[in-house]
Design a protein around this motif. Structure first.
Motif, mmCIF file in Angstrom:
data_model
loop_
_atom_site.group_PDB
_atom_site.id
_atom_site.type_symbol
_atom_site.label_atom_id
_atom_site.label_comp_id
_atom_site.label_asym_id
_atom_site.label_seq_id
_atom_site.Cartn_x
_atom_site.Cartn_y
_atom_site.Cartn_z
ATOM 1 N N GLU A 1 -4.754 3.425 -26.485
ATOM 2 C CA GLU A 1 -4.065 3.809 -25.261
ATOM 3 C C GLU A 1 -4.028 5.317 -25.051
ATOM 4 O OE1 GLU A 1 -0.631 1.265 -25.370
ATOM 5 O OE2 GLU A 1 -1.924 -0.340 -24.639
ATOM 6 N N ASN A 2 -4.158 6.054 -26.149
ATOM 7 C CA ASN A 2 -4.075 7.512 -26.028
ATOM 8 C C ASN A 2 -5.443 8.182 -26.027
ATOM 9 O OD1 ASN A 2 -1.281 7.494 -25.931
ATOM 10 N ND2 ASN A 2 -1.173 7.279 -28.154
ATOM 11 N N HIS B 1 -6.299 -6.728 -24.060
ATOM 12 C CA HIS B 1 -6.589 -5.296 -24.101
ATOM 13 C C HIS B 1 -8.019 -5.080 -23.631
ATOM 14 C CE1 HIS B 1 -6.869 -1.181 -25.194
ATOM 15 N NE2 HIS B 1 -5.599 -1.165 -25.560
ATOM 16 N N ILE C 1 -3.741 -0.245 -31.255
ATOM 17 C CA ILE C 1 -3.433 -0.252 -29.819
ATOM 18 C C ILE C 1 -2.962 1.128 -29.348
ATOM 19 C CG2 ILE C 1 -1.838 -1.188 -28.086
ATOM 20 C CD1 ILE C 1 -2.102 -3.902 -29.649
ATOM 21 N N GLU C 2 -2.117 1.747 -30.153
ATOM 22 C CA GLU C 2 -1.645 3.091 -29.822
ATOM 23 C C GLU C 2 -2.804 4.059 -29.648
ATOM 24 O OE1 GLU C 2 2.257 3.938 -31.952
ATOM 25 O OE2 GLU C 2 0.918 5.565 -32.587
#
Ligand code: PLP
Length: 386
Positions: free
Chosen positions: A384-385, A273, A380-381
């Motif tokens: 990513e947003n 990531h 992670i969510e």
């Protein structure tokens, strides 16, 4: 899913309840509350575990550091070099003893004291270096010992976060952290990797003379009853705490392994990531294998969040009932109590940056897969947003 906690002491207690309860009751029955046989036995067992000649139990990890410095005979005005990025206790005791703290920058990859920065900070007044095995990762002891030897300095390891870690030297020898420098301190604060049920601490050394001096210092400077040869302190480990520690010590390696397994699951989920940098090993090892190098005992599992809003992530996790921490939010050299006009901001590039990037996720011996999954997915969510 069980509620996620930063540290789950209750879950750990449940697994050792019988032994802990009976040991505590035994202390109460015998009423040997201070310096009883449990303290002496814990000391011996801990010496064996660490492979060190002397363990001197005391009241907490801050006292342990202070007493180590008193034992070495450091004098007002002596300069002591330590890391700018650590818990305040490390620098606090230096200042309390009227020694001169000299804070230096840390390494951006492993968060431990920067060897080049140590070399730059040495003056004729420098007497000691205090490396901290921060977050449970062994500092680069080979190089620290080499610099210390060259300049005739003491090395005091602050091992409050690194208990049970092995340091592997370049030549392959393994030693427990806290047994490499001249003297070391640790803390048994409940949330530490080997925690008791209150306050506790210890000093370790392989030096017989220093151990003798320190045994007097912890007990009012007494070497013979009511003869006070030096100014000491009152710093003792309670027998009840020693009983708890004796119950937990046989599990320490398993506890550290559970932490490492949790850390590896986190790191696996975050790998590749681009905005998340996961913790590294000591540099003398590959940190891939659980049974390989044991250089990191993950007192904290600390990520760096780069080119993204760390504070927004903290807020989001809290909203999702995932506790997290920022250790540490302010570099020590900027703390009111420890400012010094000799410090230049350009000498603290790394800590000044780290305080904006670090975030520590829940880390303890009782984390389960479901919890780790939920935590990593939520992180992670969010990344990513945003
Ligand atoms: C916890 C800690 C201490 C102090 O230990 P106490 O037992 O709380 O006094 C010192 N140094 C470091 C790096 C710590 O994490």
């Amino acid at each position: 899913m069980r509620k996620i906690q930063m540290v789950d002491l209750k879950g750990q207690y449940k697994n050792i309840k019988e032994r802990v309860d009976s040991s505590i009751m035994n202390v109460i029955e015998t009423t040997a509350f201070v310096n009883g046989p449990e303290v002496h036995q814990f000391q011996k067992e801990f010496e064996d575990y660490l492979g060190v000649k002397h363990v001197i139990p005391c009241a907490n990890g801050t006292d342990a550091l202070q007493i180590a410095m008193m034992g070495l005979g450091l004098m007002p005005g002596d300069e002591v070099i330590t890391a700018d990025f650590t818990f305040a206790a490390t620098v606090e005791v230096i200042a309390l003893l009227q020694l001169t703290p000299v804070l230096v920058d840390v390494d951006p990859v492993n968060f431990n004291i920067d060897i080049e920065a140590i070399k730059k900070a040495i003056t004729p007044k420098t007497k000691a270096i205090v490396p901290v095995h921060l977050f449970g990762l062994a500092a680069n002891m080979d190089e620290i010992m080499e610099v210390a030897k060259e300049h005739n300095l003491y090395v005091i390891e602050d091992n409050a976060q690194g208990i049970g870690a092995d340091y592997t030297s370049k030549d392959g020898t393994k030693q427990k952290t806290g047994t490499i420098g001249h003297v070391a301190s640790t803390s048994f604060f409940p949330s530490k990797n080997l925690g008791c049920y209150g306050d506790g601490g210890a000093i370790f050394t392989n030096d017989d003379d220093l151990a003798h001096i320190i045994r007097g210092i912890v007990n009012h400077g007494m070497y013979e009853r009511y003869h006070h040869d030096v100014v000491g302190v009152n710093s003792r480990l309670d027998s009840i705490q020693a009983a708890v520690l004796r119950a937990k010590l046989p599990h320490l390696d398993d506890y550290n392994k559970a932490r490492k397994i949790a850390a590896q699951k986190y790191s696996e989920a975050f790998k590749n990531h681009k905005n998340i940098i996961t913790p590294t090993g000591c540099g003398n090892c590959s940190n891939e294998e659980i049974d390989g190098c044991n250089c990191h005992v993950y007192h904290q599992y600390t990520l760096k969040i780069v080119d993204a809003d760390r504070d927004a992530l903290v807020k989001h996790l809290n909203e999702k009932e995932i506790p997290c921490g920022v250790y540490y939010p302010i570099p020590l050299h900027l703390q009111k109590a420890y400012q010094d006009e000799r410090y230049k901001e350009e000498d603290f590039k790394v800590t000044n940056q780290l305080v904006k990037e670090v975030i520590s996720l829940p880390m303890h011996t009782e984390l389960d897969d479901e919890q780790i999954d939920y935590i990593t997915k939520t992180v992670i969510e969010f990344m990513e947003n945003n």
